[in-house]
Design a protein around this motif. Structure first.
Motif, PDB file in Angstrom:
ATOM      1  N   HIS A 350      40.384  34.707  40.136  1.00  0.00           N
ATOM      2  CA  HIS A 350      41.334  35.693  40.660  1.00  0.00           C
ATOM      3  C   HIS A 350      42.202  35.139  41.786  1.00  0.00           C
ATOM      4  CE1 HIS A 350      38.930  38.348  38.284  1.00  0.00           C
ATOM      5  NE2 HIS A 350      37.885  38.246  39.070  1.00  0.00           N
ATOM      6  N   HIS A 353      43.983  37.174  44.852  1.00  0.00           N
ATOM      7  CA  HIS A 353      44.419  38.522  44.489  1.00  0.00           C
ATOM      8  C   HIS A 353      43.733  39.599  45.317  1.00  0.00           C
ATOM      9  CE1 HIS A 353      46.034  41.653  41.807  1.00  0.00           C
ATOM     10  NE2 HIS A 353      44.886  42.258  42.028  1.00  0.00           N
ATOM     11  N   PRO A 417      44.149  41.696  37.519  1.00  0.00           N
ATOM     12  CA  PRO A 417      42.778  41.576  38.037  1.00  0.00           C
ATOM     13  C   PRO A 417      42.163  42.919  38.432  1.00  0.00           C
ATOM     14  CG  PRO A 417      44.168  39.860  38.949  1.00  0.00           C
ATOM     15  CD  PRO A 417      45.088  40.813  38.243  1.00  0.00           C
TER      16      PRO A 417
END
Length: 435
Positions: A350, A353, A417
């Motif tokens: 990720h 994020h 995400p």
């Protein structure tokens, strides 16, 4: 945007053979060099169309007519830029913005020859207008707002920057159709131009829809699609079992609909969130029963003692009056396995994020190593805050620092995400509810 999509309307012939570059004139070669200074690489000449791509690694093809190439070079020199959110361009030198607009009723195709006939009265705004004689264009102005709006054939620079293909250089031909231009008579910064122009355009689209049923919308800069990663199939194939899980149709329908909304990330997020929302009363009941059992099992509990009975009543009252955010914390804490949740953050790719430097504003970050709050509570707070950014559009100072997250905004295209996270939570909660 999928790799098989083409933005705009193109005409091409796959039998075209690139002409040798030597056929280009000195002026055209000079214009190509100037365009190359802005990150475009010239790759071929197909009849009268020049084809470019951006950079070595990006398979994004765009094209221009030969007689427009010098005009495009001049426009790029004048610092014409792409609009950040919408499929369009911003020109600070000429104080105008140009948007690519779609016809919703015809499946989102570009506005073009099928336009309705408009009243073409232009007034005396002083702008050079580009109206067509067939009545398919218009130019309207307002002296109070010092702005004009025009629907007319696409400019060469807008076609070059916003009409492109990810599939083939043969598809990279100039855009045919109309675009919406917003002109301003007083100087504005680039950000002011971009924001005020899209505000005016969306106001116009609202009135055309509300008054005439004409569903013209500003196209987003990218058509974002959220992809749910598939689990690799085992060697023997995917094992299909007769459904063992029992769940209300509302839950299965909402979960399935989320997959259909893959090109509308906020709506996709909300569909998974509604699966969680359906189970919020379950979490409150679980927490309430746990609190009541704890009181009943206390060594000091006495059914003849008013204070003991009042503690039982307080347990029930406290859970009955808990807010949705508190219920979400209960739900995730009670129903989501901690190891699965931690694995999502520790092994998921990720990047930043979920950190404070992440792309989604107005929502709490998540730190899986934090000792101040449990991971479950952090997740619940973020999911609830993001839900509020999507659904709350109130003219209230309370929400001034948390603006609504619009369906086709830049942030919307970066939600993947968070959508993967809320999908995981929905699955965990549904499985837990089977007990």
């Amino acid at each position: 945007m999928g790799t098989d999509e083409v933005v705009g309307t193109f005409e091409f012939d796959e039998s075209d053979d690139p002409t040798e570059f030597e056929t280009l004139t000195a002026e055209e070669l000079e214009a190509i060099d100037k365009i190359g200074e802005h990150g475009f690489k010239f790759i071929s000449l197909n009849e009268n169309s020049l084809v470019f791509t951006r950079g070595e690694s990006e398979r994004r093809y765009t094209g221009a007519h030969r007689h427009k190439i010098e005009e495009i070079a001049r426009a790029l020199k004048n610092d014409v830029r792409e609009h950040e959110d919408a499929l369009g361009i911003v020109s600070t030198n000429d104080q105008y913005v140009e948007f690519f607009v779609r016809d919703v009723r015809r499946g989102g195709v570009p506005i073009g020859a099928s336009n309705p006939r408009w009243n073409q009265s232009t007034g005396n705004c002083g702008h050079e207008v580009s109206l067509t004689e067939d009545g398919r264009s218009f130019h309207i102005s307002n002296t109070d707002e010092k702005a004009c709006i025009e629907l007319s054939p696409t400019t060469a620079i807008a076609s070059f920057l916003i009409a492109y293909s990810f599939t083939s250089r043969h598809a990279a031909r100039p855009l045919r159709g109309h675009t919406l231009k917003v002109f301003f008579s007083e100087a504005r910064s680039e950000n002011e131009l971009a924001q005020e122009a899209i505000d005016l355009t969306e106001r116009l689209c609202f009135e055309l829809d509300a008054a005439h049923g004409i569903q013209m919308v500003v196209a987003p800069r990218e058509r974002f699609r959220v992809t749910i990663p598939r689990t690799p199939a085992p060697e023997g194939g995917i094992r299909v079992r007769f459904p063992k899980m029992r769940l209300p149709r509302e839950v299965s329908a909402l979960f399935s609909f989320a997959g259909e909304a893959a090109d509308n990330p906020p709506f996709m997020f909300l569909s998974y969130y509604q699966v969680l929302e359906y189970h919020l009363p379950l979490a409150a009941r679980k927490e309430g029963l746990k609190s009541i059992r704890r009181e009943l099992q206390s060594l000091n509990f006495d059914e003849k003692d008013d204070a003991s009975i009042l503690r039982l009543l307080n347990c029930a009252e406290r859970n009955r009056n808990s807010g949705e955010e508190d219920q979400m914390k209960m739900l995730i804490t009670e129903c989501v396995r901690g190891d699965i949740l931690r694995e999502f953050f520790d092994k998921g790719n990720h990047g930043q994020h979920f950190t404070r430097r992440g792309p989604i504003s107005g929502v709490p970050p998540i730190n899986s190593s934090s000792t101040n709050e449990t991971l479950e509570v952090q997740v619940a707070k973020r999911v609830y805050a993001l839900r509020n950014r999507i659904v709350h559009a109130k003219d209230n100072p309370k929400y001034a620092e948390m603006p609504v997250l619009l369906p086709r905004s830049k942030e919307a295209g970066l939600l993947a995400p968070d959508i993967h996270l809320v999908r995981l939570l929905a699955i965990e909660v549904v499985v837990d509810s089977q007990g």
